[in-house]
Design an enzyme around this catalytic site. Structure first.
Site, mmCIF file in Angstrom:
data_model
loop_
_atom_site.group_PDB
_atom_site.id
_atom_site.type_symbol
_atom_site.label_atom_id
_atom_site.label_comp_id
_atom_site.label_asym_id
_atom_site.label_seq_id
_atom_site.Cartn_x
_atom_site.Cartn_y
_atom_site.Cartn_z
ATOM 1 N N GLY A 262 -20.675 -10.259 41.994
ATOM 2 C CA GLY A 262 -19.321 -10.016 41.525
ATOM 3 C C GLY A 262 -19.138 -8.535 41.266
ATOM 4 N N GLY A 264 -17.985 -5.092 38.952
ATOM 5 C CA GLY A 264 -18.015 -4.666 37.568
ATOM 6 C C GLY A 264 -19.349 -4.086 37.172
ATOM 7 N N VAL A 266 -21.819 -5.091 35.208
ATOM 8 C CA VAL A 266 -23.052 -5.886 35.220
ATOM 9 C C VAL A 266 -23.613 -5.941 36.635
ATOM 10 C CG1 VAL A 266 -24.091 -8.121 34.763
ATOM 11 C CG2 VAL A 266 -22.296 -7.281 33.266
ATOM 12 N N GLU A 287 -18.601 -10.279 48.757
ATOM 13 C CA GLU A 287 -17.171 -10.028 48.920
ATOM 14 C C GLU A 287 -16.865 -8.546 48.993
ATOM 15 O OE1 GLU A 287 -15.120 -13.619 46.369
ATOM 16 O OE2 GLU A 287 -15.459 -11.699 45.451
ATOM 17 N N ASN A 377 -8.389 -12.256 34.972
ATOM 18 C CA ASN A 377 -8.205 -11.794 36.356
ATOM 19 C C ASN A 377 -8.005 -12.955 37.327
ATOM 20 O OD1 ASN A 377 -8.711 -9.204 35.342
ATOM 21 N ND2 ASN A 377 -10.900 -9.399 35.711
ATOM 22 N N GLY A 381 -13.777 -15.160 44.202
ATOM 23 C CA GLY A 381 -14.645 -15.885 45.129
ATOM 24 C C GLY A 381 -15.844 -16.502 44.443
#
Lengths: 502, 502
Positions: A262, A264, A266, A287, A377, A381
């Site tokens: 994902g 961000g 982290v 993604e 948000n 995905g």
């Protein structure tokens, strides 16, 4: 304006100003636009539409790839130009409008929007696509994302093209354009490795659909990459340790499996953590390409990365754009129904790393809703990957808001990912490997390994009392949201010490 | 005992009695067994194990395809032979043990158990497989289900075979045996139509794994097909009307799309409803073949049905078994990671019809947990289909328990399927088509179209008050389970009239 970027002759007389394109839109239209996590988004046409909507009743339904940059969602929102928005957003102004019920938002698995376009759930009146170039045969070369561009181009009634001259023409070759046919004519998606190319470099379209072409030279809005903090670094270290342990047990090799992350801090911290590890020959099937992806590629740790878009800091963006020829053999962009294809994800055996707002003691995950009702948000995905991954990992700091929020709660206040789709939970406190565990086992591992010590006793107390009443998944419904209610009432999920007023 | 069913010579001296096989099991073992919705299950070895466990400490983890027949799960449960059970069950005695925390149950998407076997989450010490015959090359011909047989045969350390002589040998040819390789060697699953055969008729195994062979002639336990009642018939009629409407809009043809149906009386009623409709040339790509499937085939309405097992009434079972040669060109059984393959489901564009215990006003579905804690059966394959279907339909009667339970609630007490995976909800009251709707729109359509009139005002009141506080998905957490709490306290979800005691 460089007309040489229009190699299809009859298009040359379609060039207009952004302001002029605003006149094509009518109140009530459904509009599809390119743009995925700030990459390759419409930069002038939607803004012109927002400008026009300031002065008249002009509301549209807007379907994009994912989030847009440059405050476009805010501008549309502020001028009341949005009836409905899908499938993802990250904008503060739009978020507020969504949560006030002023804009209807549809939070959708990112692999599914193009399915709904094909199925006729959305009839796109106009599609807006950012391109770097139009080739001799009228086909389009895209820019820094593909998103839902293929479905938009194929199914929208009319198309407006934004030619972005800030993107070098040698971006051609970065894309793998695949058109998924309608039912019942579908065939296997023949990607057997992350770097398999199965499509074309540009997208052929019906040239009669193109009604306008606009030029601009606006770069993608840079991603705001927050530096790793203590918790993020601890999470990243815990994941690396988990991987090392899997390798020690012979379950993974040093090249792991194709990674999905994902976006961000982290995700960036995890990938940066791999930089100083013994892992090698990594590949990514994800993604979004972020700074950390290019760092891994540059250091030789990662061999290849496939995604749907890139969202980069300004410095990394400049580096990538200046060296496209170099990176073209290392990265590939695909449509989001291919980057997020459930078929390909399950075939490749991906390690998916996604972020949660909160997890519950049984492993259900809330990725989207604050206090069960306010959208942050969107699911993005994460569901496409979590459901079909070889190992589905969810990460979160054990606490938020100076320790007043526990990210481990008795029951999540909104469910995006159910216990069935969550293999491993990682916080700064530790790792809960849930594979092969039943709910009652999961609860103890999650509480003991992942919850912050300040909340463990309360969580254990809840679990033990619930288990005393029986159940496969013990719960006391009247207390399931007690952590959330305490937060609403007192500003903290922590139990207050009784104050005696005499 | 018909040794002629063992054509692989060296196996002939492995024949033992069921009682003798019980001695192969040791306390703490993990055992895999054939069996899926009562079809093709172990009928004597697990029973012998249960018998032995009455007198000694002998507890196993048992992984099957899905549910077993003949009270086997009850017998194992009663003799305390189960530590852990997965991935599905329907047994009253076992259910009680699960909900009392005496047996640990793992509720799992049915496409995933074989993945976990391959990934080494489960190391099967012994596999038990019902077969109709062992061929000259030692390969196995299965019976009325395939379930997880392929993974069990390939990954279990040892195998015990049950030869069921009640199954005619001409069942050979009914099965499409496919072995899915481990990562990273996977390839596309080349099923492009429901009737595409991609595998073999029998499964080759490592003959050295076989430690015992048992003969029996016990038929599958018949399914208890409950006749359609008023609510079920209304649901079926509503679905047929929905299909007719889709055809009228040009979204579906008269042959619909490949159908998947959960098991039980609603599914049977829906399929029976198609019998008297104008739909034709139907095909099925599902988990289970039921009576209604064969009725549609016999009447010429359905051309082909692919599944993983069959669960039939005694009369239908007798008809099918007696006419296998006839049905072999109309039906096919596959392993459950193929019948439930997310890749194939999304490629074929399936209409999935699954049952819910309760739905909430935003379209989340609870398929498994009573009052959020007590397991009924399990999620089964519903998630494999709902997430990837062309149209994902969930059905439920609007009320249960003489109207005291509303199946539409403010928030489901357990989430198996999230709003993202639920396209259409159908009750006896009507149809809520949720495609293209945001949460605030969904709430009104679900309440007005699907809830029982007795509960509509209460649901609307909850929604309106929640929406007044804002939110993308408006909720009042302190009241989200008020319907469930009222049921627990008063025996009904209905608001009681205030009784004044003066």
């Amino acid at each position: 304006m460089s007309l040489e970027r229009i190699k299809y002759e009859s298009f040359k007389n379609l060039v207009v100003s952004a302001e002029e394109t605003a006149q094509f839109f009518k109140n009530g239209m459904t509009v599809g636009s390119s743009g995925f996590t700030r990459g390759g988004d419409s930069k002038v046409v939607l803004k012109a539409l927002a400008e026009r909507a300031k002065n008249e009743d002009l509301k549209i339904t807007l379907l994009t790839g994912a989030s847009l940059g440059h405050g476009t969602d805010a501008a549309l929102s502020e001028s009341n130009a949005l009836t409905k928005r899908l499938p993802f957003q990250v904008d503060n102004v739009l978020r507020k409008a969504i949560n006030q019920g002023e804009v209807l938002f549809i939070d959708q698995h990112l692999s599914e929007s193009s399915e709904q376009i094909m199925d006729g759930i959305w009839n796109l009146d106009i599609g807006i696509l950012e391109v770097s170039e139009i080739l001799e045969d009228g086909s389009l070369v895209f820019t820094t994302s593909i998103g839902n561009n293929v479905a938009i181009a194929e199914y929208a009634d009319k198309l407006i093209l934004e030619i972005n001259t800030a993107i070098p023409k040698n971006i051609k070759g970065l894309h793998d354009i695949v058109s998924v046919p309608k039912y019942p004519n579908r065939k296997p998606i023949e990607i057997l490795k992350a770097d398999d190319r199965i499509g074309t470099e540009s997208l052929k379209i019906d040239p009669s659909k193109v009604i306008a072409i606009v030029f601009h030279d606006i770069e993608d809005a840079p991603g705001d990459i927050q530096p790793a903090d203590e918790a993020t670094t601890a999470i990243a270290n815990n994941i690396i340790k988990f991987f090392e342990n899997e390798v020690a047990q012979g379950k993974l090799t040093k090249s792991l499996m194709p990674l999905q992350c994902g976006i961000g801090k982290v995700a960036n911290a995890v990938l940066d953590g791999l930089q100083n590890s013994d892992f090698e020959d990594l590949v990514m099937y994800s993604e979004v390409l972020q700074d950390s992806t290019f760092n891994l590629i540059d250091s030789g740790k990662m061999n290849f990365a496939s995604a749907c878009s890139m969202t980069l800091s300004q410095a990394c963006y400049d580096r990538v754009i200046a060296n496209l020829d170099h990176y073209k053999s290392k990265i590939m962009l695909r449509p989001q129904n291919i980057s997020n294809s459930v078929e390909v994800i399950r075939r490749l055996g991906i390690i998916g790393i996604n972020t949660s707002l909160e997890c519950d003691i049984y492993g259900n995950v809330n990725s989207t809703h604050v206090l069960g009702k306010n959208m942050m948000n969107g699911i993005g995905g994460s569901g496409d990957f979590a459901r079909n991954a070889y190992i589905s990992i969810f990460v979160t700091a054990a606490t938020a808001k100076n320790g007043n929020i526990s990210s481990i709660v008795p029951m999540v206040s909104h469910h995006d990912h159910t216990e069935h789709d969550v293999d491993v939970i990682v916080t700064d406190q530790g790792v809960a490997d849930l594979r092969g565990l039943a709910p009652r086992e999961r609860a103890l591992v999650i509480i003991n390994n992942c919850a912050h010590p300040d909340y463990r006793a309360d969580l254990l107390d809840y679990y033990n009392r619930a288990a005393g009443f029986g159940g496969h998944t013990p719960h006391i419904l009247s207390e399931a949201f007690s952590f959330h209610q305490r937060l609403s009432e007192t500003g903290s999920m922590k139990k207050q010490l009784a104050t005696t007023v005499s």
